[in-house]
Design a protein around this motif. Structure first.
Motif, PDB file in Angstrom:
ATOM      1  N   ASN A  40       0.819  -1.217   0.000  1.00 45.45           N
ATOM      2  CA  ASN A  40       0.000   0.000   0.000  1.00 45.45           C
ATOM      3  C   ASN A  40       0.848   1.260   0.000  1.00 45.45           C
ATOM      4  O   ASN A  40       0.511   2.255  -0.651  1.00 45.45           O
ATOM      5  N   LEU A  47       1.150   6.756  -7.006  1.00 45.73           N
ATOM      6  CA  LEU A  47       0.042   7.642  -7.344  1.00 45.73           C
ATOM      7  C   LEU A  47       0.274   9.078  -6.880  1.00 45.73           C
ATOM      8  O   LEU A  47      -0.339  10.005  -7.428  1.00 45.73           O
ATOM      9  N   ASP A  52      -2.790   9.502 -12.335  1.00 43.09           N
ATOM     10  CA  ASP A  52      -3.594   8.780 -13.318  1.00 43.09           C
ATOM     11  C   ASP A  52      -2.998   7.424 -13.711  1.00 43.09           C
ATOM     12  O   ASP A  52      -3.494   6.769 -14.635  1.00 43.09           O
ATOM     13  N   ASP A  73      -4.930  -1.214  -1.136  1.00 40.67           N
ATOM     14  CA  ASP A  73      -5.413   0.054  -1.684  1.00 40.67           C
ATOM     15  C   ASP A  73      -6.350  -0.219  -2.857  1.00 40.67           C
ATOM     16  O   ASP A  73      -5.970  -0.884  -3.830  1.00 40.67           O
ATOM     17  N   ARG A  74      -7.551   0.286  -2.778  1.00 39.48           N
ATOM     18  CA  ARG A  74      -8.582  -0.038  -3.776  1.00 39.48           C
ATOM     19  C   ARG A  74      -8.264   0.540  -5.150  1.00 39.48           C
ATOM     20  O   ARG A  74      -8.924   0.187  -6.141  1.00 39.48           O
ATOM     21  N   ARG A  75      -7.273   1.404  -5.254  1.00 39.76           N
ATOM     22  CA  ARG A  75      -6.919   1.991  -6.551  1.00 39.76           C
ATOM     23  C   ARG A  75      -6.063   1.058  -7.398  1.00 39.76           C
ATOM     24  O   ARG A  75      -5.801   1.360  -8.577  1.00 39.76           O
ATOM     25  N   TYR A  77      -4.982  -2.888  -9.011  1.00 39.30           N
ATOM     26  CA  TYR A  77      -5.443  -4.220  -9.414  1.00 39.30           C
ATOM     27  C   TYR A  77      -4.508  -5.249  -8.794  1.00 39.30           C
ATOM     28  O   TYR A  77      -3.292  -5.099  -8.852  1.00 39.30           O
TER      29      TYR A  77
END
Length: 275
Positions: A40, A47, A52, A73-75, A77
């Motif tokens: 994470n 990021l 982006d 972290d949900r951002r 994959y």
């Protein structure tokens, strides 16, 4: 841009013992939580530098099912499970702009180094074009084959040195100073995460200064295996021959991608026990 973060467990801050890396042992849950938290931190750093960016995280330890999906972290994959193409680098392709190696360890025979090995205990050494490569070297070269620079590595100080010899312009984060195979002086996990976040942002910002590491084919590859019966199985693969006594096999590869895949296959064959 696309970024791949490959996360192993032995090189995570605070990890020093197999009980912390093995799903069947009592301290594994703590180990996987620490692994997820360091992943994470690196995602956040990437990021911070490139909001982006499309971030893929490859769970790259053992079963490839260690990172806690619900805590990641949900951002990002998450690539998990095995077998899968490219193993520890699953998700790498010709569209990948940068690779970061997190929680990595030194190669078999290196020392002092925390939990040093090469892929599995069945592999004593892998030599490509005469050069000994552990997981660090194999993955750096595989990324380079697809023109992706490896811009950061974290682990113990020995792993960082091994990486710097291959990619001197990249960034390293030593989260622990090794004392031996199962002992180290480690940063506090929060301190390690803060350093990783900052370093990941810096590595992404200056990625253009790091060139992909390439090993041009054709390549001669030798693999030293732990047990003679492993050699017996390996030589059933077309093109793999026994050389140099009872524990070494060799093969020719047209390029590094072929060498990488065949080394993965030999590792799986070596896990088969005689009936």
């Amino acid at each position: 841009m696309k970024v791949l973060i490959s996360v192993d467990l032995e090189g995570i801050s605070g990890i020093v013992h197999p009980a912390e890396t093995n799903p069947d042992r009592y301290d594994y849950e703590r180990g996987r939580a620490l692994m997820t938290a360091e992943a994470n931190a690196v995602i956040a750093g990437v990021l911070d530098a490139e909001p982006d960016a499309v971030v893929w995280v490859a769970d790259a330890h053992g079963t490839f099912r260690n990172i806690l999906p619900e805590d990641l972290d949900r951002r990002a994959y998450l690539v998990r499970g095995k077998p899968r193409p490219l193993g520890m680098l699953a998700g790498l392709d010709e569209h990948t702009d940068a690779v970061l190696l997190v929680g990595y360890h030194a190669r078999a025979g290196a020392g002092p180094a925390v939990l040093a090995h090469t892929i599995s205990d069945a592999i004593l050494d892998v030599r490509v074009a005469g050069r000994s490569l552990g997981e660090i070297g194999l993955n750096v070269a595989m990324a380079g084959h697809l023109d992706a620079p490896v811009v950061l590595l974290s682990g113990d100080d020995t792993a960082c040195t091994e990486f710097s010899e291959l990619v001197p312009s990249a960034i390293t984060v030593a989260v622990k100073q090794t004392l031996g195979q199962a002992a180290a002086v480690a940063l506090h996990p929060q301190e390690a995460r803060e350093r990783l976040r900052h370093a990941a942002a810096e590595a992404i910002a200056r990625r253009a200064s790091v060139s992909p590491t390439k090993l041009a084919g054709p390549l001669d590859v030798e693999v030293d295996l732990y047990g003679p019966y492993m050699v017996d199985l390996a030589t059933l693969v077309p093109g793999v021959t026994r050389v140099g006594g009872g524990r070494t096999v060799a093969f020719h590869a047209v390029d590094f991608a072929e060498a990488y895949r065949l080394v993965q296959l030999l590792v799986q064959l070596a896990s088969i026990k005689p009936s």
